[in-house]
Motif scaffolding. Sequence first.
Motif, PDB file in Angstrom:
ATOM      1  N   SER A  46     -88.830 -88.551  -9.899  1.00 18.59           N
ATOM      2  CA  SER A  46     -88.778 -90.085 -10.128  1.00 18.59           C
ATOM      3  C   SER A  46     -89.512 -90.503 -11.582  1.00 18.59           C
ATOM      4  O   SER A  46     -89.702 -91.638 -11.474  1.00 18.59           O
ATOM      5  N   CYS A  86     -80.863 -91.448 -17.389  1.00 17.37           N
ATOM      6  CA  CYS A  86     -81.450 -92.192 -16.486  1.00 17.37           C
ATOM      7  C   CYS A  86     -82.538 -92.803 -17.013  1.00 17.37           C
ATOM      8  O   CYS A  86     -83.360 -92.623 -17.597  1.00 17.37           O
ATOM      9  N   MET A  90     -85.659 -98.486 -14.351  1.00 12.62           N
ATOM     10  CA  MET A  90     -84.870 -99.354 -13.471  1.00 12.62           C
ATOM     11  C   MET A  90     -84.248 -98.425 -12.460  1.00 12.62           C
ATOM     12  O   MET A  90     -82.776 -99.095 -11.367  1.00 12.62           O
ATOM     13  N   ARG A  91     -84.747 -97.405 -12.628  1.00 10.00           N
ATOM     14  CA  ARG A  91     -84.997 -96.069 -11.382  1.00 10.00           C
ATOM     15  C   ARG A  91     -82.744 -95.873 -11.441  1.00 10.00           C
ATOM     16  O   ARG A  91     -82.021 -95.782  -9.737  1.00 10.00           O
ATOM     17  N   THR A  92     -82.479 -95.651 -12.196  1.00  7.58           N
ATOM     18  CA  THR A  92     -80.685 -95.659 -12.347  1.00  7.58           C
ATOM     19  C   THR A  92     -80.015 -94.557 -13.421  1.00  7.58           C
ATOM     20  O   THR A  92     -80.995 -94.833 -13.994  1.00  7.58           O
ATOM     21  N   CYS A  93     -79.506 -94.091 -12.918  1.00 10.06           N
ATOM     22  CA  CYS A  93     -78.321 -93.229 -13.763  1.00 10.06           C
ATOM     23  C   CYS A  93     -77.792 -93.154 -13.402  1.00 10.06           C
ATOM     24  O   CYS A  93     -76.621 -93.958 -13.106  1.00 10.06           O
ATOM     25  N   TRP A  94     -76.589 -93.379 -15.183  1.00 12.30           N
ATOM     26  CA  TRP A  94     -75.358 -93.374 -15.594  1.00 12.30           C
ATOM     27  C   TRP A  94     -74.332 -92.504 -16.239  1.00 12.30           C
ATOM     28  O   TRP A  94     -75.334 -91.540 -16.803  1.00 12.30           O
ATOM     29  N   LYS A 103     -72.524 -96.278 -13.120  1.00  8.80           N
ATOM     30  CA  LYS A 103     -73.705 -95.705 -12.599  1.00  8.80           C
ATOM     31  C   LYS A 103     -73.699 -94.121 -12.001  1.00  8.80           C
ATOM     32  O   LYS A 103     -72.228 -94.381 -10.949  1.00  8.80           O
ATOM     33  N   LYS A 105     -74.068 -92.526  -8.696  1.00  6.91           N
ATOM     34  CA  LYS A 105     -74.365 -92.168  -7.700  1.00  6.91           C
ATOM     35  C   LYS A 105     -75.722 -91.325  -7.671  1.00  6.91           C
ATOM     36  O   LYS A 105     -76.843 -91.390  -6.933  1.00  6.91           O
ATOM     37  N   THR A 108     -78.485 -90.809  -9.568  1.00  3.22           N
ATOM     38  CA  THR A 108     -79.154 -91.993  -9.177  1.00  3.22           C
ATOM     39  C   THR A 108     -80.054 -91.476  -7.682  1.00  3.22           C
ATOM     40  O   THR A 108     -81.419 -91.318  -6.748  1.00  3.22           O
ATOM     41  N   ARG A 109     -79.173 -90.959  -6.422  1.00  2.00           N
ATOM     42  CA  ARG A 109     -79.555 -90.924  -5.326  1.00  2.00           C
ATOM     43  C   ARG A 109     -80.186 -89.067  -5.560  1.00  2.00           C
ATOM     44  O   ARG A 109     -81.423 -89.070  -4.708  1.00  2.00           O
TER      45      ARG A 109
END
Length: 241
Positions: A46, A86, A90-94, A103, A105, A108-109
């Motif tokens: 993370s 990632c 923003m703690r998000t991946c695409w 996104k 999911k 990201t999870r």
Amino acid sequence: MNSLVTVAGVAALLVSPLAAQANSDAITFPRAGEVCDQVGQVCYDSYGPSIGITKIYFGQFAADRLSQNLSRSSSRDFRLSSGQACSISMRTCWNDGWNAQNKDKRLTRQLFASAPAQPQPHAHKQVAKQNGFCSLSEAGRPMFDGPCDLKQVVKGNTSRFRIHLSNGNTYVFSNKGGHSYTIKDSFGGSWPVTFVDHGNTGVFRFANYKLVATQNNGSSQPTTGEVAGAAVGAMLENLFR
């Protein structure tokens, strides 16, 4: 969004869409919070590219290569060889790279679900705390060996390690981008610090001192080394905060 990519992910930019699809099987999830790219031989958590995790799964050579790459970039964002990108802040991946429209999911999870949420997202601040076991030596002579409290704060491209020994001494190592740390003395001056990440263990070298901090479950008991630790604390209290 900041679309800077770490040097560790530069090779991924050269991957064509068809190759990216073929490489999707090369992305593995060893444990919760960990992602490894078999093509680039880099692992992530993370906080971005991880030297310690990379060493576990790909060996010392891959870890050393990642360390050199990270020293040339202040961004922790990354792109995998499969094309996914990632953003750590923003703690998000695409799954469409830096277009950032779709996104991913699952990814990201995998990376961020088990990581502590950021209470102030605009500050991009992440705090990690852990009990540990530390040793301090001066010119190779043992000065302390016992329990310690470890804290890491990451905000933007600045990170800070705070290590509090059970004898009362505290050492704060700061990094303002890149891979170079410093420690301040009580007169406002800074000493350069060499930091090596060995996964659960971090090694800090400054002046003629070596401080080794290892994460654990906090069950270690104080040792007779704390007596020596108290002595070095008195010796250093006028120099280091």
